[in-house]
Design an enzyme around this catalytic site. Sequence first.
Site, PDB file in Angstrom:
ATOM      1  N   VAL A   1      -9.185  -2.158   3.888  1.00  0.00           N
ATOM      2  CA  VAL A   1      -8.105  -1.612   4.696  1.00  0.00           C
ATOM      3  C   VAL A   1      -8.132  -2.302   6.054  1.00  0.00           C
ATOM      4  O   VAL A   1      -9.199  -2.414   6.675  1.00  0.00           O
ATOM      5  CB  VAL A   1      -8.231  -0.089   4.874  1.00  0.00           C
ATOM      6  N   LYS A  16      -3.505  -1.652   3.184  1.00  0.00           N
ATOM      7  CA  LYS A  16      -4.492  -1.630   2.111  1.00  0.00           C
ATOM      8  C   LYS A  16      -4.138  -2.710   1.105  1.00  0.00           C
ATOM      9  O   LYS A  16      -3.046  -2.715   0.536  1.00  0.00           O
ATOM     10  CB  LYS A  16      -4.548  -0.259   1.442  1.00  0.00           C
ATOM     11  N   VAL A  67      -3.716   6.732  11.089  1.00  0.00           N
ATOM     12  CA  VAL A  67      -4.073   8.073  11.549  1.00  0.00           C
ATOM     13  C   VAL A  67      -5.310   7.960  12.442  1.00  0.00           C
ATOM     14  O   VAL A  67      -6.413   7.677  11.958  1.00  0.00           O
ATOM     15  CB  VAL A  67      -4.372   9.011  10.354  1.00  0.00           C
ATOM     16  N   ASP A 110      -8.284  10.616  -7.053  1.00  0.00           N
ATOM     17  CA  ASP A 110      -9.442  10.134  -6.291  1.00  0.00           C
ATOM     18  C   ASP A 110      -9.646  10.984  -5.037  1.00  0.00           C
ATOM     19  O   ASP A 110      -9.847  10.454  -3.939  1.00  0.00           O
ATOM     20  CB  ASP A 110      -9.254   8.661  -5.925  1.00  0.00           C
ATOM     21  N   ASN A 115     -11.174  10.028   1.511  1.00  0.00           N
ATOM     22  CA  ASN A 115      -9.716   9.927   1.418  1.00  0.00           C
ATOM     23  C   ASN A 115      -9.009  11.058   2.160  1.00  0.00           C
ATOM     24  O   ASN A 115      -7.791  11.183   2.074  1.00  0.00           O
ATOM     25  CB  ASN A 115      -9.268   9.903  -0.044  1.00  0.00           C
TER      26      ASN A 115
END
Length: 201
Positions: A1, A16, A67, A110, A115
Amino acid sequence: VYLARDVGLDRLVAIKLLPPDLAARHALRERFLREARTAARLSHPNIVPIHAVEESGRLVWFVMAYVPGESLGQRIRNGGALPPAEASRVLRDVAWALGHAHARGVVHRDVKPDNVLLESGTRRALIADFGIAAPALRQAESEVGVVGTVAYLSPEQARGEAVDGRSDLYALGVVGYCALSSRLPYSAATLGELVSQHMAG
């Protein structure tokens, strides 16, 4: 990323990239693009929005909102277990996001602390990578006998069976256990060990 700047809108974004060796495999490339485009249609305050899905030559990537803050995984590794009230708030936010996605036929597959992003200032929890990289990576890993992160897989997922939203909820339960105790319910390092522990438990 990768952290990047959208020069047109003058904002930070996260990019990503699908590893080039996987992008070179047509089936994995098409699945990545298809699922990234599906996830890009999700719009919810607790889901990291995807701005674009792109490909050029051997490269395939998607662009999502940046973020500021840390992941839940980082928070647990650096600070240990969360207070119950904070863990409850994080799990609620993620559950709302999952419910929104499941109602639209999208399964994450996932769900894990790394995450789940914790936004600085707002204390909001957002979930990233809805059903995008994990299936393609896991398929590639299974073909070469390498196991990815197994601790959050539901029993049916570990057995390679079809999954739906219930598998995400199982994983969210494991995330909650980890958030409240700073450890995992199972210490399996391989899919075989995880399946055996599920059966024994």
